[in-house]
Scaffold this active site. Structure first.
Site, mmCIF file in Angstrom:
data_model
loop_
_atom_site.group_PDB
_atom_site.id
_atom_site.type_symbol
_atom_site.label_atom_id
_atom_site.label_comp_id
_atom_site.label_asym_id
_atom_site.label_seq_id
_atom_site.Cartn_x
_atom_site.Cartn_y
_atom_site.Cartn_z
ATOM 1 N N SER A 166 33.550 8.661 73.775
ATOM 2 C CA SER A 166 32.400 7.847 73.388
ATOM 3 C C SER A 166 32.634 6.393 73.816
ATOM 4 C CB SER A 166 32.165 7.987 71.881
ATOM 5 O OG SER A 166 30.873 7.578 71.523
ATOM 6 N N HIS A 171 28.931 15.776 68.823
ATOM 7 C CA HIS A 171 29.553 14.568 69.360
ATOM 8 C C HIS A 171 31.062 14.556 69.120
ATOM 9 C CE1 HIS A 171 29.172 10.586 71.117
ATOM 10 N NE2 HIS A 171 29.925 10.086 70.145
#
Length: 250
Positions: free
Chosen positions: A94, A228
């Site tokens: 990320s 995620h």
């Protein structure tokens, strides 16, 4: 490199002998080096893991967290200089993927060094990033966004005392991410691998695949089960894939 080399920026999982390769791991927004604790000796006896410690959390909790990804990338690149006696590979998740990208560019500019491999996880390619505001009117809004993304760190936000410790770093990281404006991607000097969860609601596989536009030395995409934070429950599959990529070429 001197055996006693120490950096407040890097948690080092040393090998018994001189490492064949070093893997630099960059955590997500709000994350810490401990996120990669289980990776420390997962890639063989000759791969040394360096997990990056951002200011404002854990061992560095008394420091002011930083709000610029460019400044973070510059500082981390400088801290890596003593470790350039062995090849590097970078993995960033990320926000960490953007940092890994910026560090790769700086390693080339400052030290004429190209990593063996750049691995980017759950992050759009630089030229696809959409500028957005970093404003969170309340702590509750920020906490809601962190919990929506998931991940082990979000559990800390349920404890009122711990929340006061971790929120400043989380807010700083989200501010840094929002302040990193979309830009034309710079062609990278090394192969790139993109990873993404098949049910990540914030980043699609096609957006991670766009890293191929700036990877003239080769690109591969792996879509793994999960959201995620697919790399929490799917640790073994991801680590196994990375281990195979870092293994000596026969």
């Amino acid at each position: 490199m001197p055996l006693g080399t120490h950096s407040t920026w890097l948690r080092r999982f040393t090998t018994a002998g001189p490492p064949r390769l070093r893997l630099v791991c960059l955590p997500h927004a709000g994350g810490s080096a401990s996120f990669f604790h289980d990776w420390g000796h997962a890639f063989g006896d000759d791969v040394e893991v360096l997990a990056v410690r951002y200011p404002g959390r854990q061992e560095r909790v008394c420091e002011e967290p930083w709000t610029s990804l460019e400044d973070l990338a510059g500082a981390i690149t400088g801290e890596l200089e003593p470790y350039l006696d062995a090849p590097l590979a970078l993995f960033g998740h990320s926000m960490g993927a953007t940092l890994a990208y910026e560090i790769t560019l700086r390693l080339r500019e400052r030290f004429s060094v190209a990593p063996e491999l750049l691995m980017v996880s759950c992050r759009k390619a630089p030229h696809l990033l959409t500028p957005r505001t970093a404003a969170f009117d309340t702590d509750a809004e920020l906490i809601e966004q962190v919990k929506e993304l998931g991940g082990t760190d979000s559990a800390l936000l349920d404890d009122e005392d711990l929340r006061e410790l971790v929120l400043p770093a989380i807010r700083a990281d989200f501010t840094a991410v929002a302040g990193y404006a979309a830009r034309p991607g710079v062609q990278l000097p090394c192969p790139v691998v993109g990873y993404v969860g098949d049910s990540d609601r914030g980043v699609g596989a096609h957006e991670v695949a766009a890293w191929s536009d700036i990877a003239p030395h080769g690109f591969d995409l792996r879509v793994l089960p999960g959201g995620h934070f697919y790399l929490v429950d799917g640790r073994e599959q991801l680590v196994g894939d990375i281990r195979a990529r870092l293994a000596p070429q026969r």
